[in-house]
Design a protein around this motif. Structure first.
Motif, mmCIF file in Angstrom:
data_model
loop_
_atom_site.group_PDB
_atom_site.id
_atom_site.type_symbol
_atom_site.label_atom_id
_atom_site.label_comp_id
_atom_site.label_asym_id
_atom_site.label_seq_id
_atom_site.Cartn_x
_atom_site.Cartn_y
_atom_site.Cartn_z
ATOM 1 N N SER A 271 0.823 -1.215 0.000
ATOM 2 C CA SER A 271 0.000 0.000 0.000
ATOM 3 C C SER A 271 0.857 1.266 0.000
ATOM 4 C CB SER A 271 -0.926 0.013 1.218
ATOM 5 O OG SER A 271 -1.953 -0.959 1.087
ATOM 6 N N ILE A 272 0.301 2.323 -0.576
ATOM 7 C CA ILE A 272 0.953 3.638 -0.588
ATOM 8 C C ILE A 272 -0.081 4.702 -0.244
ATOM 9 C CG2 ILE A 272 2.195 5.385 -1.919
ATOM 10 C CD1 ILE A 272 3.097 3.206 -3.843
ATOM 11 N N ILE A 273 0.283 5.594 0.683
ATOM 12 C CA ILE A 273 -0.497 6.818 0.908
ATOM 13 C C ILE A 273 0.453 7.989 0.687
ATOM 14 C CG2 ILE A 273 -1.758 8.250 2.551
ATOM 15 C CD1 ILE A 273 -2.798 5.823 3.909
ATOM 16 N N THR A 274 -0.013 8.972 -0.065
ATOM 17 C CA THR A 274 0.811 10.145 -0.335
ATOM 18 C C THR A 274 0.133 11.415 0.172
ATOM 19 O OG1 THR A 274 2.029 11.337 -2.058
ATOM 20 C CG2 THR A 274 -0.183 10.567 -2.630
ATOM 21 N N HIS A 275 0.864 12.512 0.095
ATOM 22 C CA HIS A 275 0.323 13.839 0.403
ATOM 23 C C HIS A 275 0.415 14.671 -0.867
ATOM 24 C CE1 HIS A 275 -0.895 17.125 2.962
ATOM 25 N NE2 HIS A 275 0.085 17.878 2.475
ATOM 26 N N ASP A 276 -0.485 15.659 -1.031
ATOM 27 C CA ASP A 276 -0.472 16.545 -2.200
ATOM 28 C C ASP A 276 -0.593 15.753 -3.509
ATOM 29 O OD1 ASP A 276 -0.181 18.837 -0.683
ATOM 30 O OD2 ASP A 276 2.002 18.841 -0.800
ATOM 31 N N ASP A 277 -1.716 15.084 -3.690
ATOM 32 C CA ASP A 277 -1.868 14.258 -4.897
ATOM 33 C C ASP A 277 -2.580 14.982 -6.030
ATOM 34 O OD1 ASP A 277 -4.477 14.178 -3.689
ATOM 35 O OD2 ASP A 277 -4.925 12.438 -4.946
#
Length: 340
Positions: A271-277
């Motif tokens: 899994s990946i969670i990012t910021h500013d997508d």
């Protein structure tokens, strides 16, 4: 339509019209409204030079950028500047961008103040600690900080996203999916936002009784190769992460590329969670966004910082302002339950 014609049409002196347009307090409110309505109706826009002469201002806002950080080609900075520029244009201001070497930033601010070439500045990328804040207060140049800087001696105006809360929320989301080996690909460790994001990540893991693994935490400039290389390194360990929490969409794209090169499917295998997508030139939307993300509009942040600074410039007695926005957690295709 010029100032002379507008003045004749309103049967007012050019001085009165100019003062009404530029917010001078001695102009009666009824007159000000009349002038503004006429200016809007006839699409009158005073020239920057005329407005500068009328107000005694430079009609410019400064942005000082260290060359080594390559901010000019960073899509996050570009979105911020686009939002701020929209506000400047509406108020008759222009933008003054100054690129400097890392050791020449202080001199740039001093030169702006001494030459009165700008009416205020927006400070980017606050550090821990940040000497620029005390400098700007000493030289009397109006400013607002995009972000916050810890360990400062005096109060100042700032606008920020709640980075700690955002990354705590993101880590908790992954933990609820059963992930315990969660990597953090963070920004440079001397940056205030990176420290706050690290603290949110640690808060979530500690609360869940998960031991923080220092080997799973990386700090560097937020580039695509950084995301790719860090992910490759971490995935080639005996017990690799099952999830990644990434500080920006740019390194997140690198992390995603690394997983695909390893034959792994983001969201199913890791899994990946990012910021500013969601950036203007790099949109990841659709019915189901490519990434799960903590989202807060960078463009809107630029608009708000510009508005807060101009309010301060227009009213020197304006109180110090603090504004903290919460990021929204958007569910996309890059997260799922830990693979058993």
């Amino acid at each position: 339509m010029n100032l002379k014609k507008l003045s004749e049409m309103l049967n007012l002196s050019q001085t009165t019209v100019s003062r009404a347009l530029n917010g001078f307090p001695e102009v009666k409110e009824k007159t000000r409204i009349r002038v503004l309505e006429a200016a809007e109706k006839y699409n009158y826009r005073p020239s920057t030079l005329a407005k500068s002469l009328a107000t005694g201002r430079a009609m410019a806002i400064g942005h000082v950028l260290p060359i080594s950080k390559q901010e000019m080609v960073n899509p996050i900075f570009t979105d911020f500047i686009s939002g701020a520029g929209e506000v400047y244009a509406k108020q008759g201001y222009h933008m003054a961008l100054t690129a400097v070497t890392d050791d020449n930033e202080e001199a740039a601010y001093r030169e702006m103040a001494s030459k009165r070439s700008v009416d205020g500045v927006i400070v980017h990328g606050p550090r821990v600690p940040d000497s620029r804040i005390e400098l700007l207060q000493d030289i009397g140049l109006p400013f607002i900080v995009h972000g916050r800087a810890q360990d400062t001696k005096t109060d100042y105006s700032w606008f920020d996203i709640n980075n700690r809360s955002a990354f705590k929320k993101a880590a908790e989301f992954l933990i609820d999916f059963g992930h315990q080996r969660i990597a953090l690909l963070n920004g440079p460790e001397h940056m205030d936002f990176a420290e706050r994001r690290h603290d949110g990540y640690v808060d979530a893991l500690t609360k869940a009784g998960i031991k923080v693994n220092p080997d799973f935490i990386r700090n560097d400039d937020m580039t695509e190769p950084y995301g790719y290389t860090s992910t490759m390194q971490l995935m080639n360990t005996p017990r690799p992460p099952t999830a990644f929490l990434v500080s920006s969409i740019i390194p997140a794209l690198g992390a995603r590329r690394a997983l695909l090169d390893l034959g792994l499917q983001p969201g199913k295998d890791v899994s990946i969670i990012t910021h500013d997508d969601m950036l203007s030139f790099l949109k990841m939307g659709g019915d189901v966004p490519l990434f799960t993300a903590t989202r807060s509009s960078v463009r809107d942040a630029g608009k708000r910082c510009a508005t807060m600074l101009l309010n301060q410039i227009n009213d020197p007695k304006h109180k110090i302002q603090h504004e903290l926005w919460e990021a929204e957690l958007i569910i996309g295709a890059s997260t799922g339950p830990v693979k058993s």
